[in-house]
Design an enzyme around this catalytic site. Structure first.
Site, PDB file in Angstrom:
ATOM      1  N   TYR A 157       0.949  -1.094  -0.101  1.00 22.57           N
ATOM      2  CA  TYR A 157       0.047  -0.165  -0.138  1.00 22.57           C
ATOM      3  C   TYR A 157       0.887   1.205   0.115  1.00 22.57           C
ATOM      4  O   TYR A 157       0.509   2.108  -0.881  1.00 22.57           O
ATOM      5  CB  TYR A 157      -0.840   0.005   1.366  1.00 22.57           C
ATOM      6  CG  TYR A 157      -2.021   1.023   1.270  1.00 22.57           C
ATOM      7  CD1 TYR A 157      -3.043   0.734   0.220  1.00 22.57           C
ATOM      8  CD2 TYR A 157      -1.942   2.193   1.794  1.00 22.57           C
ATOM      9  CE1 TYR A 157      -4.311   1.846   0.469  1.00 22.57           C
ATOM     10  CE2 TYR A 157      -2.966   3.102   1.707  1.00 22.57           C
ATOM     11  CZ  TYR A 157      -4.061   2.915   1.295  1.00 22.57           C
ATOM     12  OH  TYR A 157      -4.843   4.046   1.214  1.00 22.57           O
ATOM     13  N   LYS A 161       0.916   3.964  -2.900  1.00 23.35           N
ATOM     14  CA  LYS A 161       0.430   5.618  -2.636  1.00 23.35           C
ATOM     15  C   LYS A 161       1.779   6.512  -3.174  1.00 23.35           C
ATOM     16  O   LYS A 161       1.538   7.647  -3.608  1.00 23.35           O
ATOM     17  CB  LYS A 161      -0.041   5.619  -1.539  1.00 23.35           C
ATOM     18  CG  LYS A 161      -1.275   4.868  -1.219  1.00 23.35           C
ATOM     19  CD  LYS A 161      -2.577   5.154  -2.222  1.00 23.35           C
ATOM     20  CE  LYS A 161      -3.795   4.467  -2.037  1.00 23.35           C
ATOM     21  NZ  LYS A 161      -4.876   4.961  -3.062  1.00 23.35           N
TER      22      LYS A 161
END
Ligand SMILES: NC(=O)c1ccc[n+]([C@@H]2O[C@H](COP(=O)([O-])OP(=O)(O)OC[C@H]3O[C@@H](n4cnc5c(N)ncnc54)[C@H](O)[C@@H]3O)[C@@H](O)[C@H]2O)c1
Length: 250
Positions: A157, A161
């Site tokens: 994640y 991002k």
């Protein structure tokens, strides 16, 4: 003053959470909204809510990890409304906070596939329409505080991002001034993604470190997307706006 009347806005992950709020807010402002998601029931609900408010929207099933599906989303949007003025790459999935050594290749690919590959593929597919005409095209990418520091998610994640923010800068570099691209970096927001974490009290330590002293509601992030899409943000290019209640201050 946000003026989005007659803009065509494509929003991914729009069946739930922040994407849903964005769809409703853009619809409220008079935009024609293309509600994209893999959740067909959720899509129908959002389109119905926009209709009920007197707004204009269509729902399109679209899996951002599938190149054919992504092409079909663009085709459908352009068939219906003639062009795309604003693209909001918002669809995303969370990992299970696993560190690098405990992240399987499948989990890595799943998260990078939605959160990063999806942003690249849909942006690339929509570019000709975003670049068409005299008005600038606008791209808004939902990144995260996990795009700025480590520990806001697991390995996949956090990497995805950070990639979204890098991609946003590159988009700005490559296509400004014809395209005005920006990212949004939310902190903890109450959505489908975080519902269980909030209920289990797992967001409390983060809230304790947040100057705002609470987590956010999706509307508070949608308001920033609306601003970034509007002419009020005409000199805002290539940035990643924190909407985190101040969590990143220390
Ligand atoms: N909730 C938070 O605290 C938080 C914080 C920072 C960033 N974000 C980011 O915000 C964005 C929106 O998330 P949310 O919190 O509203 O979550 P959510 O789970 O409520 O909504 C995400 C939506 O994306 C859709 N989606 C998932 N995979 C897809 C795919 N392959 N193709 C198309 N749609 C797909 C889901 O069906 C869902 O409707 C995500 O990019 C997420 O990473 C969330």
């Amino acid at each position: 003053m946000v003026e989005l009347t007659d803009s065509v806005v494509v929003i991914t992950g729009a069946a739930s959470g922040m994407g849903r709020s964005m769809a409703l807010e853009f619809g409220h402002e008079g935009a024609s909204v293309v509600v994209v998601d893999v959740d067909e029931d959720g899509i129908d609900d959002v389109v119905e809510d926009i209709d009920d408010e007197g707004g204009e929207a269509i729902g399109v099933y679209g899996d951002v990890t599938d190149p054919d599906s992504v092409e079909a989303v663009v085709e459908r949007a352009v068939d219906e409304y003639g062009t795309i003025d604003v693209l909001v790459n918002n669809a995303g999935i969370l990992d299970d906070y696993a560190p690098i050594g405990e992240t399987s290749i499948d989990d890595w690919n799943a998260v990078i596939g939605v959160n990063l590959d999806g942003v690249f593929m849909l942006t690339k597919a929509a570019l000709p329409d975003l670049l068409e005409g005299d008005d600038e095209g606008v791209v808004i990418n939902t990144a995260s505080i996990a795009g700025k520091v480590a520990g806001g998610g697991g390995a996949a994640y956090t990497t995805s991002k950070h990639g979204v923010i890098g991609f946003t800068k590159q988009l700005s570099h490559d296509y400004g001034p014809e395209i005005r691209a920006n990212a949004i970096c939310p902190g903890a927001v109450e959505t489908g993604m975080t519902e269980a974490l909030i209920e289990a009290g797992e967001v409390e330590p983060m809230v304790a470190d947040t100057p705002a002293g609470r987590h956010a509601q999706p509307e508070e992030v949608a308001a920033v997307a609306l601003f970034l899409a509007s002419d009020d943000a005409s000199f805002v290019h290539g940035t990643a706006v924190d909407v985190d209640g101040g969590w990143l201050v220390d």
